[in-house]
Design a protein around this motif. Structure first.
Motif, PDB file in Angstrom:
ATOM      1  N   GLN A 142       0.851  -1.197   0.000  1.00  0.00           N
ATOM      2  CA  GLN A 142       0.000   0.000   0.000  1.00  0.00           C
ATOM      3  C   GLN A 142       0.882   1.240   0.000  1.00  0.00           C
ATOM      4  OE1 GLN A 142      -2.924   0.144   3.153  1.00  0.00           O
ATOM      5  NE2 GLN A 142      -4.051  -1.623   2.406  1.00  0.00           N
ATOM      6  N   ASN A 143       1.437   1.555  -1.145  1.00  0.00           N
ATOM      7  CA  ASN A 143       2.263   2.756  -1.273  1.00  0.00           C
ATOM      8  C   ASN A 143       1.371   3.897  -1.750  1.00  0.00           C
ATOM      9  OD1 ASN A 143       4.142   4.777  -2.106  1.00  0.00           O
ATOM     10  ND2 ASN A 143       5.716   3.189  -2.355  1.00  0.00           N
ATOM     11  N   PRO A 144       1.283   4.994  -0.994  1.00  0.00           N
ATOM     12  CA  PRO A 144       0.347   6.061  -1.364  1.00  0.00           C
ATOM     13  C   PRO A 144       0.787   6.946  -2.514  1.00  0.00           C
ATOM     14  CG  PRO A 144       1.578   6.700   0.589  1.00  0.00           C
ATOM     15  CD  PRO A 144       1.987   5.289   0.273  1.00  0.00           C
ATOM     16  N   ASP A 164       1.731   3.579  -6.521  1.00  0.00           N
ATOM     17  CA  ASP A 164       0.523   3.235  -5.776  1.00  0.00           C
ATOM     18  C   ASP A 164      -0.192   2.058  -6.426  1.00  0.00           C
ATOM     19  OD1 ASP A 164      -0.126   4.818  -7.997  1.00  0.00           O
ATOM     20  OD2 ASP A 164      -1.908   5.660  -7.026  1.00  0.00           O
ATOM     21  N   SER A 166       2.051  -1.272  -6.055  1.00  0.00           N
ATOM     22  CA  SER A 166       1.940  -1.891  -4.733  1.00  0.00           C
ATOM     23  C   SER A 166       0.611  -2.621  -4.588  1.00  0.00           C
ATOM     24  CB  SER A 166       2.102  -0.844  -3.623  1.00  0.00           C
ATOM     25  OG  SER A 166       1.042   0.092  -3.630  1.00  0.00           O
ATOM     26  N   ALA A 167      -0.455  -2.068  -5.160  1.00  0.00           N
ATOM     27  CA  ALA A 167      -1.751  -2.753  -5.136  1.00  0.00           C
ATOM     28  C   ALA A 167      -1.674  -4.068  -5.911  1.00  0.00           C
ATOM     29  CB  ALA A 167      -2.833  -1.855  -5.715  1.00  0.00           C
ATOM     30  N   LEU A 219      -0.050  -6.656  -3.695  1.00  0.00           N
ATOM     31  CA  LEU A 219      -1.012  -7.177  -2.729  1.00  0.00           C
ATOM     32  C   LEU A 219      -1.906  -8.224  -3.378  1.00  0.00           C
ATOM     33  CD1 LEU A 219      -2.421  -7.249  -0.011  1.00  0.00           C
ATOM     34  CD2 LEU A 219      -3.751  -5.240  -0.715  1.00  0.00           C
ATOM     35  N   ALA A 245      -2.393  -4.418   7.477  1.00  0.00           N
ATOM     36  CA  ALA A 245      -3.081  -4.204   6.199  1.00  0.00           C
ATOM     37  C   ALA A 245      -3.298  -5.525   5.475  1.00  0.00           C
ATOM     38  CB  ALA A 245      -2.272  -3.243   5.326  1.00  0.00           C
ATOM     39  N   SER A 288      -6.801  -7.377   4.339  1.00  0.00           N
ATOM     40  CA  SER A 288      -7.056  -7.880   2.990  1.00  0.00           C
ATOM     41  C   SER A 288      -7.474  -9.346   3.020  1.00  0.00           C
ATOM     42  CB  SER A 288      -5.802  -7.699   2.131  1.00  0.00           C
ATOM     43  OG  SER A 288      -6.006  -8.183   0.831  1.00  0.00           O
TER      44      SER A 288
END
Length: 434
Positions: free
Chosen positions: A18-20, A34, A37-38, A41, A83, A87
Motif C-alpha cells: 500500500q504505497n500512497p 501506488d 503496490s496494489a 497485494l 493491512a 485484505s
C-alpha cells in the motif's frame, strides 16, 4: 492434514502492498507505485486463495531496531501486516494474526491462521509487553494485547509466540545464545481439528555460510528442537536457512541439514534430492530453486553456450549470478499420530506455475510438487518458434536462443511479467501439506 504456506517476502512493510505515492513511476513499468503496490497485494493474496492454507507464515517483516526480542513489531512492518490481515479478512473473515514479535536484527515474523480450522495455543502468553513473553501456563498472568493488535486474535485468546528458548538440560545459560543481532527462531503452536499439535519454528538464518551453519547447529541445542516428538505432535522447522541445498559444480546434495537429520530424534528434509543427479542434468537443479535473481541478472532465453531449461531458466539464483539457489526448506519431525499421511511439499512458482509438470522437461528424480498455482506469466512468442508460446500455453521445456527470440528480453523483464514477481520478493514460497 494441515496446510502451511511459508514465504520470505523481501523487506515486507506497508509500502510493499500500500504505497500512497501516485507520482513516482514504478521501475520497469508505465504505472505509478501506488498501483504497483496494489498489484503486489493482489499477487500475494492470490497465493492464499489458490493454495488455501490453514497457516500462512511470513518472514522478513521490517521493524525499527529494538534490542529487546519478544516485544511487538513496529513501524512500517506492523502497519503492513495489519493491512495484509485486513485484505485476507475480505477474502475470509476467519483469518487471524499472531501479533508479530521482534526476533532480532530489525525483523519480525508474521503468522496468519484460519481460526475456523486451527486454534492458536502459544506456546507462550502475552504478559503486557514487559520483557519477553512467558510460558502459557499461569493463566492469571495473561493480559490483553494493546491496540492495534487487540483485534488480531479470537476473543479472549491472549496466547503469544516465543523467541527465547531454554537449552538442553545441564547447559548454561538458561536460554540458548544465538549471538548479537542474530534473528532468533520464532515458535507458534496450534491445535488442528483432529487434536494434533502443529508446532512451528520459523527461521531466517544469517545471510552468510559461516553464520547460517552456526545458527543451524545452535538450534539443535534448543530443548524444544532436540526433544522427541510428543504424541500427536507435528513439528515443523521452516524458513530461509541461507544454506545451499545443491553443489554448484555437479548438483549433488551438500547435506547441509546434517545437524538436524543426524539427531537422536532425526528430522526429515522436505525439499531434498531423492538420489544421485541424473546424467545429463538438463534443468535438474532448477526444480529445487527457491531464490530469484534481480531483474538485471535474470533471463528466460538460451545462449549458445548456456541452454536455459525449464522450470528456472536463468531467473533463479542470486545477485552474484549463481544459478538455482535453493535456500528455503521445511524440516519436519512427528510423534506418534503426528503425521497421519505422507506429507507433500510444493515450490509455488508464479513464473511457470505449479506443480512442475512439464513432462518433456523432467530429467528424472526431481520434486514436482502437488499444489496447483496458476502462473502469473502468459508465455510469449511473436516469431517463428511455436513452442515459445501461444498465449496461456505451457512454459517451454527449453528456452529458444536470444537471437531468435527477439523482443523477449524487454517483455520478460518488464513489470507485468518478471518485474512484478521479483519486486514482490526474491524468494519463492513453499507449501507444505502434512
Amino acid at each position: 492434514m494441515t496446510r502451511v504456506l511459508y514465504w520470505n517476502i523481501e523487506n515486507f512493510a506497508i509500502n510493499k502492498i500500500q504505497n500512497p505515492s501516485a507520482k513516482k513511476r514504478q521501475r520497469g513499468g508505465a504505472i505509478k507505485v501506488d498501483l504497483s503496490s496494489a498489484q503486489r497485494l493482489t499477487y500475494i493474496s492470490r497465493h492464499v486463495t489458490e493454495t488455501d492454507p490453514d497457516i500462512f507464515v511470513v518472514v522478513e517483516i521490517e521493524t525499527p531496531y529494538n534490542n529487546n526480542r519478544g516485544v511487538l513489531c513496529g513501524g512500517g512492518g506492523a502497519t503492513g501486516v495489519l493491512a495484509l490481515l485486513g485484505s485476507l479478512r475480505v477474502l475470509d473473515a476467519n483469518w487471524c494474526l499472531v501479533p508479530p514479535l521482534i526476533t532480532g536484527n530489525k525483523e519480525a515474523v508474521a503468522v496468519f491462521f484460519r481460526a475456523d480450522r486451527v486454534t492458536f495455543t502459544g506456546p507462550d502468553q502475552w504478559n503486557g509487553g514487559i520483557g519477553p513473553t512467558v510460558p502459557n501456563l499461569a493463566v492469571p498472568m495473561a493480559q490483553a494485547y494493546p491496540a492495534p493488535w487487540n483485534n488480531c486474535l479470537p476473543v479472549a485468546n491472549y496466547s503469544a509466540a516465543r523467541v527465547e528458548f531454554p537449552g538442553l538440560v545441564g547447559m548454561p545459560p538458561a536460554n540458548v545464545n544465538f549471538g548479537v543481532d542474530v534473528r532468533h527462531p520464532y515458535q507458534t503452536t496450534f491445535l488442528d481439528a483432529g487434536g494434533r499439535t502443529i508446532n512451528i519454528f520459523a527461521v531466517h538464518a544469517p545471510a552468510n555460510f559461516a553464520g547460517a551453519t552456526a545458527f543451524l547447529q545452535t538450534m539443535t541445542t534448543m530443548a524444544a528442537i532436540n526433544s522427541a516428538g510428543a504424541a500427536n505432535e507435528l513439528r515443523l522447522v521452516l524458513g530461509d536457512f541461507n544454506l545451499a541445498l545443491l553443489r554448484v559444480a555437479d548438483s549433488t546434495y551438500t547435506n547441509c541439514y546434517a545437524p538436524f537429520t543426524g539427531l537422536a530424534n532425526p528430522y526429515t528434509v522436505a525439499l531434498e534430492p531423492a538420489g544421485a543427479p541424473p546424467n545429463p542434468l538438463l534443468g535438474y537443479s532448477g526444480y529445487f530453486a527457491t531464490h530469484m535473481r534481480p531483474r538485471g541478472n535474470a533471463r528466460c532465453w538460451s545462449k549458445t553456450a548456456s541452454v536455459a531449461y525449464y522450470p528456472s531458466y536463468f531467473y533463479t539464483g542470486d545477485s552474484r549470478g549463481s544459478a538455482n539457489e535453493s535456500i528455503d526448506n521445511v524440516l519436519y519431525l512427528a510423534g506418534a499420530g503426528g503425521l497421519p499421511a505422507a506429507p507433500e511439499l510444493t515450490i509455488v512458482n508464479g513464473v511457470v506455475g505449479s506443480p512442475y509438470d512439464n513432462a518433456g522437461a523432467d530429467p528424472g528424480g526431481v520434486p514436482q510438487g502437488t499444489e496447483p498455482f496458476v502462473r502469473d506469466v502468459n508465455w510469449y512468442w511473436a516469431g517463428l518458434n511455436p513452442q515459445w508460446m501461444a498465449p496461456n500455453g505451457p512454459a517451454p521445456d527449453v528456452a529458444p536462443q536470444f537471437n531468435v527470440a527477439k523482443g523477449v528480453r524487454g517483455w520478460f523483464l518488464g513489470w507485468d511479467v518478471y518485474g512484478k514477481i521479483r519486486s514482490t520478493s526474491d524468494h519463492l514460497p513453499l507449501f507444505f501439506n502434512g
